[in-house]
Design an enzyme around this catalytic site. Sequence first.
Site, short mmCIF file in Angstrom:
data_model
loop_
_atom_site.label_atom_id
_atom_site.label_comp_id
_atom_site.label_asym_id
_atom_site.label_seq_id
_atom_site.Cartn_x
_atom_site.Cartn_y
_atom_site.Cartn_z
N HIS A 97 -15.88 3.14 -22.39
CA HIS A 97 -15.41 3.31 -23.95
C HIS A 97 -14.06 2.28 -23.96
O HIS A 97 -13.94 1.65 -25.19
CB HIS A 97 -14.53 4.67 -24.19
CG HIS A 97 -13.99 4.85 -25.29
ND1 HIS A 97 -14.48 5.36 -26.39
CD2 HIS A 97 -12.73 4.68 -25.76
CE1 HIS A 97 -13.75 5.48 -27.58
NE2 HIS A 97 -12.48 5.21 -27.05
N GLU A 98 -13.25 2.18 -23.32
CA GLU A 98 -12.02 1.22 -23.50
C GLU A 98 -12.80 -0.32 -23.67
O GLU A 98 -12.26 -1.08 -24.41
CB GLU A 98 -11.02 1.33 -22.45
CG GLU A 98 -10.27 2.65 -22.46
CD GLU A 98 -9.86 2.87 -23.63
OE1 GLU A 98 -9.41 2.04 -24.54
OE2 GLU A 98 -9.79 4.20 -23.84
N HIS A 101 -13.88 -1.16 -26.81
CA HIS A 101 -12.62 -1.83 -27.69
C HIS A 101 -12.39 -3.20 -27.69
O HIS A 101 -12.13 -3.93 -28.48
CB HIS A 101 -11.39 -1.02 -27.58
CG HIS A 101 -11.43 0.31 -28.06
ND1 HIS A 101 -11.56 0.69 -29.25
CD2 HIS A 101 -11.06 1.64 -27.48
CE1 HIS A 101 -11.57 2.07 -29.59
NE2 HIS A 101 -11.32 2.44 -28.33
#
Length: 227
Positions: A97-98, A101
Amino acid sequence: MIFDPMYFLFVLPAFLLGLWAQLRIQIAYGAAQQMAAPLSGAAAARRILDSAGLHDVGIEQTPGHLSDHYDPSEKVLRLSPEVYQSRSLAAVGIAAHEAGHAIQDASAYAPLVIRNAVVPMAGFGSGAGVILIIVGAMLGMVSWLIWLGIALFGTVVFFQVVNLPVEFNASRRAKDQLVQLGIVNSEELRYVNKVLDAAALTYVAATLQALFTLIYYIWRFGNASRD
């Protein structure tokens, strides 16, 4: 104003949703932590970043429990110890998920650009806005001061609203990359889904709480102005 019971009625739905989201995270994260993954969170993030050509994005371990985040100013993923080191589905899901980003940042994903631009104003508005509202009320309902505070607090709501597509899109990118790169299979993806979906629910709750608080301020002081 500070102890107005109507405020709690306004924000109660968001508060309850937030509690439910936190419970879901604990359950989903605990279950996914028990499921082994072929890579650690750090290794999974590195593989995703490299596959996207982001070899210059660093990965660091940072203190704290689930303190994971991407720092766009320094182009680095900072992962909590349990995510950085653990070879579990929970760890690879959060790390991916990071990494999502970072991919958004590299592709100038519009909602992320807007969110990053309003971060300073939202940070200022969250504190200064409430202070101005309280001071305006204490000084005898100074209308312009109160409405200035409400306008500043509105930047917090704007930030939260823009943040929703950023977080949802990062999770979608994470799931796609984990499957495409063979880090998890379709069966294991169910555990990742539960963790990321529960996390997304916390952002929804935060957005609703900010929105309902803004509506309360408008209702409370709009009525006072008419009186």
